[in-house]
Design an enzyme around this catalytic site. Structure first.
Site, PDB file in Angstrom:
ATOM      1  N   CYS A   1      13.097 -17.110   5.629  1.00 13.95           N
ATOM      2  CA  CYS A   1      12.132 -16.731   6.687  1.00 13.95           C
ATOM      3  C   CYS A   1      10.967 -15.940   6.310  1.00 13.95           C
ATOM      4  O   CYS A   1      10.919 -15.080   5.806  1.00 13.95           O
ATOM      5  CB  CYS A   1      13.100 -15.858   7.736  1.00 13.95           C
ATOM      6  SG  CYS A   1      12.238 -15.379   9.377  1.00 13.95           S
TER       7      CYS A   1
ATOM      8  N   CYS B   1     -17.121  10.887 -12.747  1.00 14.81           N
ATOM      9  CA  CYS B   1     -16.427  10.096 -11.868  1.00 14.81           C
ATOM     10  C   CYS B   1     -16.768   8.593 -11.935  1.00 14.81           C
ATOM     11  O   CYS B   1     -17.928   8.154 -11.348  1.00 14.81           O
ATOM     12  CB  CYS B   1     -16.116  10.612 -10.433  1.00 14.81           C
ATOM     13  SG  CYS B   1     -15.242   9.972  -9.420  1.00 14.81           S
TER      14      CYS B   1
END
Length: 522
Positions: free
Chosen positions: A207, A495
């Site tokens: 299912c 960063c």
């Protein structure tokens, strides 16, 4: 419509269907309380959210975050939609979730948003992300359509354009795929682009309601769609597959971030929740449509699947009956099947979806493909060459200053010895010796290998003052530098988007032409 009503009644009263009668596994019922939860919240300017929620209209919700550049670039557009008469048939609001998915804390978010200028944009703040969690929202931006009666009708992950938003309001089952949009630059790009470095595999395991919900919970899975695969007819309906012997298997199309998950990872998750020795049966569901299979679109994946099956066979005495075949066809299931267990929190499922939260033993990664470069000059290739050699994400980040999702790139948690070079030109930029875990979700360094290899530029976008970092030779957008790094190493935090970089392991530096820089690594 009759078929949908039948399923709705079964979900409501707990019927056991002759086809698809699954063992009960109750999932989070929070989705059913979304309208009530919304009505109790307030907006970023401290108004009751209920002001924007008229009961005789459906509600279209946009989920976004302050750290999501795409979300920020769309705030003005969404504000215009909220005031546009074309959207008057629905409540259009946005939801930010302080403290959830790396969003700022509530007070910090309120202070930050107060500095923006979107006075007519309804921004509801859901501290802790109760609503987002109940709807399995794991990427930004995402959208949810709530019907007049409070039922969850549709969830869409990623950016949508105006035509798609209006189509969604008119018809929750609308085919949004036919309306093209661009993920990074919806105002300038002319073709679809992928959210991340994504790959797709098709999994049949009984299912599809439960299998879809299970994979949606796995970190690194971008989307899971229920459908019908490898049958003998075109565009089958659920009734066709169930009663007319079309040969299709209920299948889930799993799209995953290949920088976070490998195909082998996906298969390990898959085998956790299926019985690979059960022929045409999973749980209480019986029939050829419930057979187990892995269907691939890349022939190279056949061997990976075969190896996983061989490893899995060692756990069983009975032979495995999982198909390992190329995908012949796949058709999306009807919209009422999509996100079924979110729309029907008490619906039945044959698997325990909580297993998605259990980490894999010995998790593997799929390494990004390498790109060529001119080691002598570090020249920037032509735009046509870049579009040919870079992934869509790499191109958008380096050339259009887009930003990848936080915690989405494998370089964020890569600490092997080596150097990081510009993915565009090959120019050496950063060393693993200067890399550290900042917790911000992007690869972080205390300094570049050579200060001259990067350039810095003021960036005043989104009510922030930041310093953008670009590569010197190719002028590639890399990220930003902040003054909050380790004090004993200079106090800076570079960063950087992982998509802007290519990692050269120490043992490969000589062969790659970077041998002279090995002293920067050791």
């Amino acid at each position: 419509m009759k078929h949908r009503t039948f399923f709705s009644l079964c979900a409501k009263f707990g019927c056991l269907l002759a086809l698809g009668a699954c063992s009960p596994k109750i999932v989070d019922a929070g989705a059913a309380t979304v309208p009530h939860t919304l009505s109790t919240l307030k907006t970023a300017d401290n108004r009751p959210a209920s002001v924007y929620l008229k009961k005789d209209k459906p509600t279209l919700i946009k989920f976004w975050a302050s750290w999501c550049p795409l979300c920020l670039s769309e705030l003005g557009q969404t504000e215009k939609w909220a005031q546009d008469a074309k959207f008057s048939s629905a409540n259009l609001i946005t939801v930010a979730s302080p403290g959830f998915l790396h969003e700022k804390k509530d007070g910090d978010f309120q202070k930050w948003y107060a500095g923006l200028n979107y006075p007519k944009l309804p921004v509801v703040t859901d501290n802790g992300g109760t609503i987002a969690q109940s709807l399995n929202i794991s990427v930004y931006p995402s959208w949810a359509l709530i019907g007049k009666d409070g039922d969850v009708q549709r969830i869409v992950k990623g950016s949508i354009n105006e035509a798609q938003a209006l189509a969604l309001i008119r018809d929750p089952n609308a085919d949004l795929g036919s309306l093209k949009h661009s993920f990074y630059k919806p105002d300038t790009q002319k073709k679809d682009s992928k959210i991340m470095n994504t790959r797709t595999i098709y999994l049949a395991g009984g299912c599809f309601w439960g299998l879809e919900a299970y994979f949606q919970r796995i970190d690194g899975v971008v989307d899971a769609v229920s459908g019908y695969a490898n049958g003998n007819t075109k565009n089958p309906s659920y009734e066709d597959v169930s009663y007319r012997h079309t040969g299709h298997a209920e299948t889930v199309k799993v799209t995953y971030d290949a920088d976070k998950l490998s195909l082998d990872d996906i298969l390990q998750y898959f085998f956790r929740v299926v019985d690979p020795t059960s022929l045409n049966k999973q749980g209480n569901d019986t029939g050829t449509q419930y057979r187990s299979g892995v269907y691939y679109t890349d022939p190279a994946e056949k061997a990976v699947i075969a190896a996983a099956l061989k490893r899995e066979q060692q756990k069983y005495q009975l032979p495995l009956v999982v198909e390992n075949e190329p995908l012949k066809n796949f058709y999306d299931a009807e919209e009422y099947h999509q996100d079924y267990l979110i729309k029907n929190p008490n619906g039945y499922c044959h698997i325990d979806i909580r297993k998605a939260d259990e980490p894999l033993p010995g998790k593997t990664k799929t390494a990004p493909q390498g790109k060529g470069f001119d080691a002598a000059t570090y020249k920037k290739p032509s735009d046509a060459e870049l579009k040919r050699t870079l992934t869509e994400e790499q191109y958008q980040v380096t050339q259009n200053s887009a930003t990848e999702y936080a915690f989405s790139h494998e370089y964020d948690h890569l600490f092997k010895p080596g150097i990081y070079v510009d993915v565009v030109s090959g120019e050496p930029l950063f060393s693993s010796a200067d890399k550290y875990d900042s917790g911000c979700g992007w690869p972080s360094f205390t300094r570049p290998i050579d200060a001259k290899s990067v350039t810095e530029h003021d960036d005043f976008s989104y009510n922030m003052r930041r310093t953008e970092v670009r590569s010197h030779a190719a002028d590639s957008h890399l990220g930003h530098v902040f003054p909050d790094g380790p004090r004993d190493k200079g106090g800076l935090r570079y960063c950087i988007n992982g998509a802007s970089l290519k990692f050269i392991p120490l043992e490969q530096m000589d062969a790659a032409g970077y041998g002279a820089l090995k002293s920067k690594v050791k």
